[in-house]
Design an enzyme around this catalytic site. Structure first.
Site, PDB file in Angstrom:
ATOM      1  N   GLU A 356       0.739  -1.157  -0.009  1.00 23.22           N
ATOM      2  CA  GLU A 356      -0.049   0.201  -0.034  1.00 23.22           C
ATOM      3  C   GLU A 356       0.848   1.292  -0.011  1.00 23.22           C
ATOM      4  OE1 GLU A 356      -4.330   0.052   1.743  1.00 23.22           O
ATOM      5  OE2 GLU A 356      -3.074   1.048   3.196  1.00 23.22           O
ATOM      6  N   HIS A 387       6.985 -27.030   3.162  1.00 18.36           N
ATOM      7  CA  HIS A 387       6.166 -28.162   2.662  1.00 18.36           C
ATOM      8  C   HIS A 387       5.066 -27.492   1.599  1.00 18.36           C
ATOM      9  CE1 HIS A 387       7.721 -31.201   5.310  1.00 18.36           C
ATOM     10  NE2 HIS A 387       7.871 -30.183   6.206  1.00 18.36           N
ATOM     11  N   LYS A 515     -13.795   1.497  -4.294  1.00 19.92           N
ATOM     12  CA  LYS A 515     -14.839   1.812  -3.419  1.00 19.92           C
ATOM     13  C   LYS A 515     -15.830   2.842  -3.926  1.00 19.92           C
ATOM     14  CE  LYS A 515     -12.035   3.703   0.110  1.00 19.92           C
ATOM     15  NZ  LYS A 515     -11.558   3.878   1.127  1.00 19.92           N
TER      16      LYS A 515
END
Length: 550
Positions: A356, A387, A515
């Site tokens: 950000e 793994h 948004k």
């Protein structure tokens, strides 16, 4: 103010470009063989509790010389001074950047607009102290007279990621209070959390500076509705909700007593806000004294960052090495790999902190950059990652510099678990650096009695090229203080890189468009009518959604 200096136009960048061409055959095996003191030269200690080993990087003295020259040519020192002195270096929002003032334990004045902010910072800390002592001590009672047992922090982004990461990392220091974090506007998050708590003994913290954040306020209203379904009386809200905000009228309208509103300031960026009132959940989880220890640790790193020469400055060194890989080696991502289960959200926290901050394609003059900026940050705790994705780091085609972080002392020294964990920590960086040659593989096969035919068919798959770079960050133990050290170290690394890339690291305009469009789409979802106001893909998706729901 931050200067506008295109890094690619500096002499140091040109020197680094030429150096990279001549250093492409740099080999870690050879570098260590040629210099028995390489570890001593390329490692640094922070106090007595942290060791940063950067010797397993594809660097030599010439590399570092040019990188430090780049820092000097881009005027890094003056940028550091500008941030700490309260200049409005967040130019696009006309704000100072002073999360460091929140942990300024020296109390030296920090001026913003001609006013010392430290009295206000300390007043909020005193308010946090009083509040947390009452809740932890059982003096704060719910509407039926019972003490609080559960805290639900409702926020998103920096109002969630930081407190959640820290309370998890410091779980060994937690008291009897149960902490819960709700961030996602997906109703599942709040509903599943509310199943675990009792309205009579739950305290909600609503973390929203403006008290208008869509996700946070949607969850806050759902929490209040759930609470009132049992409590009944709106007046009881004041005993079960507190606000981390600056919007007193909205807080009061919600039903929260403004005496239980904890303010912070516009010079505190969301992703740097855990040091502020947003850290109230941390103080409730581990106690005020441990919260102050966290601030103390960050302040220690701040002092190191401000006062130490670039050549010995740990955040600067880490930042410059990152630039070496990002801009010259073409590495697109960095992995943060904590070998400590309590630190399982550390990589996610700095995924936000880094991406950000430095995920920008426009420089400080408003021009599109012609070079790479912020890397992709990711990671998981060891040994789980071994793994899962280490295969690609060891034998894939992408260069992925890695930070390995581990404590020497475990909070849970069960049997030989920690020795096994640490043996993997040491082994992985050794394997990544030095690999395994075809000759070694053949010798192992011969010792195991493999035929020449078997060897020929399998050897290529067993070879590890090595030369995969890593930093090893060894911590004596994860404590509130050392965690503060580490968080501030990474914060300053991000800042240094943003300065050198000539971008603004403290705004985040990239989160806004989605948004805005969501607010336009929301009313379109209210009925079953067909939508045709968007592109064909978005129209098709919305209409399919409506059809599925019908």
């Amino acid at each position: 103010m931050l200067k506008n200096i295109n890094p690619t136009q500096t002499q140091a960048w040109k020197a680094l470009t030429a150096h990279f061409e001549s250093a492409q055959d740099m080999d870690l095996k050879e570098l260590f063989a040629q210099d028995a003191a390489r570890f001593d030269k390329y490692s640094a200690r922070f106090g007595s509790d942290i060791l940063v080993d950067y010797s397993k990087n594809l660097i030599n003295e010439e590399t570092l010389k040019h990188l430090f020259a780049l820092a000097n040519e881009t005027e890094l020192k003056s940028a550091i001074e500008a941030m700490f002195s309260g200049e409005a270096i967040n130019k696009t929002e006309d704000r100072a950047v002073l999360h460091t003032a929140l942990r300024n334990r020296s109390n030296t004045p920090v001026m913003v607009g001609g006013e010392d902010v430290m009295p206000a910072v300390n007043a909020v800390l005193e308010k946090i102290k009083s509040f947390t002592e009452r809740v932890i001590g059982g003096e704060w009672k719910g509407y039926t007279g019972k003490a609080i047992t559960d805290i639900v922090n409702i926020g998103i982004g920096g109002s969630d990621l930081g407190p959640y990461m820290v309370t998890e990392a410091l779980a060994p220091y937690k008291n009897h209070l149960n902490l819960h974090f709700v961030s996602n506007v997906d109703g599942t998050h709040i509903v599943e959390t509310l199943k675990k708590v009792d309205p009579e003994t739950t305290l909600f913290l609503i973390a929203s500076k403006t008290f208008t954040t869509q996700e946070t306020m949607t969850n806050a209203h759902s929490a209040r509705d759930w609470f009132l379904a049992t409590a009944g009386d709106q007046a009881h809200v004041a005993k079960h909700f507190a606000a981390l905000s600056t919007n007193a009228p909205a807080v009061s309208e919600f039903g929260i007593d403004t005496d239980n509103m904890f303010e912070f300031w516009d010079w505190v960026g969301g992703r740097y806000s855990l040091w502020s009132a947003i850290g109230l959940s941390i103080a409730l989880a581990v106690g005020y004294d441990n919260f102050i220890e966290l601030l103390d640790g960050a302040h220690e790193m701040d002092n190191h960052f401000v006062s130490t020469d670039l050549e010995s400055n740990i955040p600067v060194i880490l930042a410059l090495i990152g630039i070496w890989y990002n801009n010259f080696h073409g590495a697109e991502s960095e992995a943060i790999l904590p070998y400590d289960q309590y630190m399982h959200r550390f990589a996610a926290y700095f995924q936000q902190g880094n991406m950000e901050s430095n995920g920008k394609y426009v420089d400080r003059e408003g021009n599109a950059v012609t070079y790479q900026t912020g890397p992709i940050i990711w990671g998981e705790p060891g040994t789980n990652g071994q793994h899962a994705f280490y295969q690609l780091i060891h034998q894939g085609t992408k260069l992925i510099p890695c930070d390995f972080i581990a404590p020497a002392i475990s909070h849970n020294p069960a049997s030989d678990h920690h020795q096994k964990l640490m043996s993997n920590f040491f082994a992985q960086t050794e394997a990544l650096a030095f690999g395994k040659s075809a000759e070694t593989v053949k010798a192992e096969f011969a010792k195991a009695g493999k035929s020449e035919e078997e060897m020929a068919s399998l050897v290529p798959f067993k070879v590890f090229e090595g030369n995969r770079p890593t930093n090893s960050i060894l911590v004596k133990q994860i404590t509130p203080r050392t965690l503060g050290n580490l968080i501030a170290m990474y914060e300053h690394k991000i800042f240094v890189q943003g300065v050198i890339w000539n971008i603004f690291s403290f705004d985040q305009w990239g989160v806004e468009l989605g948004k805005q469009l969501a607010n336009q789409i929301l009313p379109e979802l209210a009925d079953e009518s067909e939508i045709n106001s968007h592109d064909s893909s978005t129209n098709g998706l919305i209409n399919a959604f409506k059809a599925f729901k019908a």
